[in-house]
Motif scaffolding. Structure first.
Motif, PDB file in Angstrom:
ATOM      1  N   CYS A  21     -55.423   2.526 -13.440  1.00 30.31           N
ATOM      2  CA  CYS A  21     -56.275   1.778 -12.508  1.00 30.31           C
ATOM      3  C   CYS A  21     -56.932   2.713 -11.502  1.00 30.31           C
ATOM      4  N   LYS A  22     -56.148   3.571 -10.905  1.00 33.42           N
ATOM      5  CA  LYS A  22     -56.689   4.491  -9.904  1.00 33.42           C
ATOM      6  C   LYS A  22     -57.753   5.410 -10.514  1.00 33.42           C
ATOM      7  N   LYS A  23     -57.514   5.880 -11.717  1.00 21.69           N
ATOM      8  CA  LYS A  23     -58.461   6.759 -12.414  1.00 21.69           C
ATOM      9  C   LYS A  23     -59.782   6.035 -12.691  1.00 21.69           C
ATOM     10  N   ASN A  24     -59.713   4.718 -12.913  1.00 23.33           N
ATOM     11  CA  ASN A  24     -60.893   3.914 -13.235  1.00 23.33           C
ATOM     12  C   ASN A  24     -61.413   3.097 -12.048  1.00 23.33           C
ATOM     13  N   ASN A  25     -61.015   3.504 -10.840  1.00 26.97           N
ATOM     14  CA  ASN A  25     -61.476   2.864  -9.603  1.00 26.97           C
ATOM     15  C   ASN A  25     -61.204   1.362  -9.551  1.00 26.97           C
ATOM     16  N   ILE A  26     -60.048   0.973 -10.061  1.00 30.19           N
ATOM     17  CA  ILE A  26     -59.595  -0.422  -9.984  1.00 30.19           C
ATOM     18  C   ILE A  26     -58.553  -0.481  -8.880  1.00 30.19           C
ATOM     19  N   LYS A  27     -58.788  -1.312  -7.890  1.00 29.46           N
ATOM     20  CA  LYS A  27     -57.857  -1.437  -6.768  1.00 29.46           C
ATOM     21  C   LYS A  27     -56.537  -2.021  -7.282  1.00 29.46           C
ATOM     22  N   SER A  28     -55.439  -1.286  -7.074  1.00 27.76           N
ATOM     23  CA  SER A  28     -54.130  -1.772  -7.528  1.00 27.76           C
ATOM     24  C   SER A  28     -53.036  -1.246  -6.616  1.00 27.76           C
ATOM     25  N   GLU A  29     -51.916  -1.955  -6.626  1.00 32.31           N
ATOM     26  CA  GLU A  29     -50.735  -1.490  -5.901  1.00 32.31           C
ATOM     27  C   GLU A  29     -49.482  -1.948  -6.630  1.00 32.31           C
ATOM     28  N   LEU A  30     -48.493  -1.075  -6.674  1.00 31.13           N
ATOM     29  CA  LEU A  30     -47.205  -1.425  -7.273  1.00 31.13           C
ATOM     30  C   LEU A  30     -46.365  -2.139  -6.229  1.00 31.13           C
ATOM     31  N   MET A  31     -45.616  -3.144  -6.674  1.00 31.49           N
ATOM     32  CA  MET A  31     -44.792  -3.935  -5.765  1.00 31.49           C
ATOM     33  C   MET A  31     -43.686  -4.625  -6.562  1.00 31.49           C
ATOM     34  N   PRO A  32     -42.675  -5.160  -5.860  1.00 26.60           N
ATOM     35  CA  PRO A  32     -41.647  -5.930  -6.569  1.00 26.60           C
ATOM     36  C   PRO A  32     -42.260  -7.204  -7.170  1.00 26.60           C
ATOM     37  N   VAL A  33     -41.712  -7.639  -8.275  1.00 24.83           N
ATOM     38  CA  VAL A  33     -42.192  -8.871  -8.919  1.00 24.83           C
ATOM     39  C   VAL A  33     -41.866 -10.067  -8.016  1.00 24.83           C
ATOM     40  N   PRO A  34     -42.847 -10.953  -7.758  1.00 26.28           N
ATOM     41  CA  PRO A  34     -42.556 -12.153  -6.958  1.00 26.28           C
ATOM     42  C   PRO A  34     -41.429 -12.983  -7.581  1.00 26.28           C
ATOM     43  N   ARG A  35     -40.659 -13.642  -6.748  1.00 24.98           N
ATOM     44  CA  ARG A  35     -39.499 -14.426  -7.224  1.00 24.98           C
ATOM     45  C   ARG A  35     -39.872 -15.495  -8.237  1.00 24.98           C
ATOM     46  N   LYS A  36     -41.070 -16.041  -8.128  1.00 27.47           N
ATOM     47  CA  LYS A  36     -41.500 -17.091  -9.071  1.00 27.47           C
ATOM     48  C   LYS A  36     -41.683 -16.564 -10.493  1.00 27.47           C
ATOM     49  N   LEU A  37     -41.871 -15.251 -10.605  1.00 26.48           N
ATOM     50  CA  LEU A  37     -42.132 -14.633 -11.906  1.00 26.48           C
ATOM     51  C   LEU A  37     -40.924 -13.808 -12.308  1.00 26.48           C
ATOM     52  N   SER A  38     -40.766 -13.560 -13.593  1.00 22.32           N
ATOM     53  CA  SER A  38     -39.626 -12.757 -14.036  1.00 22.32           C
ATOM     54  C   SER A  38     -40.132 -11.500 -14.728  1.00 22.32           C
ATOM     55  N   SER A  39     -39.239 -10.500 -14.837  1.00 19.70           N
ATOM     56  CA  SER A  39     -39.611  -9.256 -15.490  1.00 19.70           C
ATOM     57  C   SER A  39     -38.369  -8.521 -15.942  1.00 19.70           C
ATOM     58  N   ASN A  40     -38.529  -7.703 -16.969  1.00 18.99           N
ATOM     59  CA  ASN A  40     -37.424  -6.863 -17.420  1.00 18.99           C
ATOM     60  C   ASN A  40     -37.206  -5.688 -16.479  1.00 18.99           C
ATOM     61  N   CYS A  41     -38.254  -5.244 -15.801  1.00 16.39           N
ATOM     62  CA  CYS A  41     -38.113  -4.029 -14.996  1.00 16.39           C
ATOM     63  C   CYS A  41     -38.158  -4.276 -13.497  1.00 16.39           C
ATOM     64  N   GLY A  42     -38.660  -5.413 -13.034  1.00 18.81           N
ATOM     65  CA  GLY A  42     -38.648  -5.734 -11.609  1.00 18.81           C
ATOM     66  C   GLY A  42     -39.803  -5.174 -10.803  1.00 18.81           C
ATOM     67  N   ILE A  43     -40.733  -4.465 -11.432  1.00 18.78           N
ATOM     68  CA  ILE A  43     -41.892  -3.917 -10.728  1.00 18.78           C
ATOM     69  C   ILE A  43     -43.156  -4.456 -11.384  1.00 18.78           C
ATOM     70  N   CYS A  44     -44.161  -4.706 -10.552  1.00 17.61           N
ATOM     71  CA  CYS A  44     -45.421  -5.214 -11.081  1.00 17.61           C
ATOM     72  C   CYS A  44     -46.580  -4.487 -10.411  1.00 17.61           C
ATOM     73  N   SER A  45     -47.765  -4.723 -10.923  1.00 14.91           N
ATOM     74  CA  SER A  45     -48.974  -4.182 -10.324  1.00 14.91           C
ATOM     75  C   SER A  45     -49.861  -5.341  -9.931  1.00 14.91           C
ATOM     76  N   LYS A  46     -50.247  -5.368  -8.673  1.00 12.67           N
ATOM     77  CA  LYS A  46     -51.213  -6.351  -8.196  1.00 12.67           C
ATOM     78  C   LYS A  46     -52.560  -5.642  -8.192  1.00 12.67           C
ATOM     79  N   PHE A  47     -53.539  -6.208  -8.906  1.00 10.98           N
ATOM     80  CA  PHE A  47     -54.825  -5.531  -9.013  1.00 10.98           C
ATOM     81  C   PHE A  47     -55.978  -6.524  -8.980  1.00 10.98           C
ATOM     82  N   CYS A  48     -57.153  -6.019  -8.649  1.00 10.16           N
ATOM     83  CA  CYS A  48     -58.373  -6.816  -8.597  1.00 10.16           C
ATOM     84  C   CYS A  48     -59.297  -6.347  -9.707  1.00 10.16           C
ATOM     85  N   TYR A  49     -59.875  -7.324 -10.421  1.00 13.97           N
ATOM     86  CA  TYR A  49     -60.725  -6.977 -11.561  1.00 13.97           C
ATOM     87  C   TYR A  49     -61.672  -8.129 -11.846  1.00 13.97           C
ATOM     88  N   ASP A  50     -62.937  -7.799 -12.115  1.00 12.23           N
ATOM     89  CA  ASP A  50     -63.941  -8.831 -12.384  1.00 12.23           C
ATOM     90  C   ASP A  50     -64.260  -9.020 -13.854  1.00 12.23           C
TER      91      ASP A  50
END
Length: 78
Positions: A21-50
């Motif tokens: 994302c950073k290489k392609n100028n896509i705004k993103s940030e790593l963060m813990p997965v929200p409680r409403k969602l589940s994941s195997n690893c517990g980390i997610c990326s919040k990003f903006c894309y059109d």
């Protein structure tokens, strides 16, 4: 601009996606997965894309949710 949360199978997958994302100028940030969602690893990326998220899909991504205020709409599932 649409806001999404991508959930990954592994931490390394999340880090690879964040670098992509950073290489392609896509705004993103790593963060813990929200409680409403589940994941195997517990980390997610919040990003903006059109454009279509289909161009971002990789084997590392488990799910992608579109964010609408405090609601999450599933847009992709492996």
């Amino acid at each position: 601009m649409n806001e999404y949360i991508a959930i990954f199978f592994t931490h390394s997958g999340a880090i690879k996606f964040d670098r992509f994302c950073k290489k392609n100028n896509i705004k993103s940030e790593l963060m813990p997965v929200p409680r409403k969602l589940s994941s195997n690893c517990g980390i997610c990326s919040k990003f903006c894309y059109d454009d279509s998220i289909d161009t971002l899909i990789s084997d590392e991504i488990e799910k992608i949710y579109e964010c609408h205020e405090k609601e999450y709409v599933l847009r992709y599932e492996e």
